[in-house]
Design an enzyme around this catalytic site. Sequence first.
Site, PDB file in Angstrom:
ATOM      1  N   GLN A   1      -5.472  -1.479   9.407  1.00 19.78           N
ATOM      2  CA  GLN A   1      -5.281  -2.799   8.796  1.00 19.78           C
ATOM      3  C   GLN A   1      -5.983  -3.874   9.628  1.00 19.78           C
ATOM      4  OE1 GLN A   1      -3.733  -3.507   5.832  1.00 19.78           O
ATOM      5  NE2 GLN A   1      -4.291  -5.644   6.141  1.00 19.78           N
TER       6      GLN A   1
ATOM      7  N   LYS B   1       0.852  -1.206   0.000  1.00 19.82           N
ATOM      8  CA  LYS B   1       0.000   0.000   0.000  1.00 19.82           C
ATOM      9  C   LYS B   1       0.874   1.238   0.000  1.00 19.82           C
ATOM     10  CE  LYS B   1      -3.993  -1.785   2.456  1.00 19.82           C
ATOM     11  NZ  LYS B   1      -4.479  -2.157   3.767  1.00 19.82           N
TER      12      LYS B   1
ATOM     13  N   ASP C   1     -11.586   3.031   3.650  1.00 21.30           N
ATOM     14  CA  ASP C   1     -11.926   1.610   3.545  1.00 21.30           C
ATOM     15  C   ASP C   1     -13.447   1.421   3.477  1.00 21.30           C
ATOM     16  OD1 ASP C   1     -10.513  -0.684   3.217  1.00 21.30           O
ATOM     17  OD2 ASP C   1     -10.198  -1.105   5.341  1.00 21.30           O
TER      18      ASP C   1
END
Length: 295
Positions: A98, A54, A121
């Site tokens: 995460q 990422k 997200d």
Amino acid sequence: MSARIIDGKAIAEAVDQEVARDVQSLVQTYGAPPCLCVVLVGEDPASQVYVRNKGRRTQAAGMVSREIKLPASVSQAELEREVKALSVDPDVDGILVQLPLPAGLDSDAVIACIDPAKDVDGLTEVSAGRLVLGRPGLRPCTPTGCVILAKRTLGDLQGAHVVVVGRSILVGKPAGLLFLAEDCTVTLAHSRTRDLASVCRSADILVPAVGRPEMIKGDWIKSGAAVIDVGINRVENPIKGPGATRLVGDVAYDQAVEVAGAITPVPGGVGPMTIACLLQNTLQAACARRGWSVS
Ligand code: NDP
């Protein structure tokens, strides 16, 4: 018939480049790039690799990549404090925690600390609500990637029957809603669905998101259907010897490729699209928060 292979890596690279072009234009106009901050808790090797990727792709797109690494022993309160601090940090446009978090930490409570304007997200209740209501907002990355792959392969999706197998918050449910927003007719199948094979056979676009290696057989697929396989499963690789592993999807690829019209491979299909959509979301969040527009 042998299916057309949907090259997720190439499509993800194209999306990355589109984002990079837009970032360049923003920097020229406003003098600063968007900033994505990833919070990694613990030492899980797969998460570390993913976070590294990422960071690399965020920087390659011309954006600022920040990482906050915390030990698995971090307390719930300390983790929530870190995420709340990012939520009010004016320099941060996107926050990604995460997942999964190490055992003992409550991910729902942590996600609730993310400013919805920075929820790249698409996991906060506000983002989920906007998706259900059909209002603009930040959408979950993996299902958004599935829709992009389908659209870039098939064009207009209007009227197509999409069968999503799986109804998780992360993938299945939002995938159903995102295909619905493309005017598809959507069926959400799950572990209690009766005669799953027939339901799958009715799909013009089949999107398995189950997490069961090669569960979907070739004769579950309608001839010519598009298959977007979200599943990523690590299985033994007897050809390479004891202890060796390989990745497979939820679809029995060798069978499906003979029946489907188009299919994503695993790896190299949906996987690379997730980060591409994260970059898109970071750009979108930066523009919305800062009142920027790409010229
Ligand atoms: P979850 O375990 O949260 O959800 C799995 C879903 O599959 C559930 O809704 C479950 O149904 C359903 N299911 C389980 N067994 C069956 C069965 N026998 N028949 C029909 N449905 C079944 O998984 P996720 O949604 O998080 O992930 C799904 C897969 O996608 C995994 O392989 C994961 O690794 C992969 N993934 C890939 C990503 C990528 O970037 N490509 C990103 C995220 C996930 P029920 O609700 O009834 O229990």
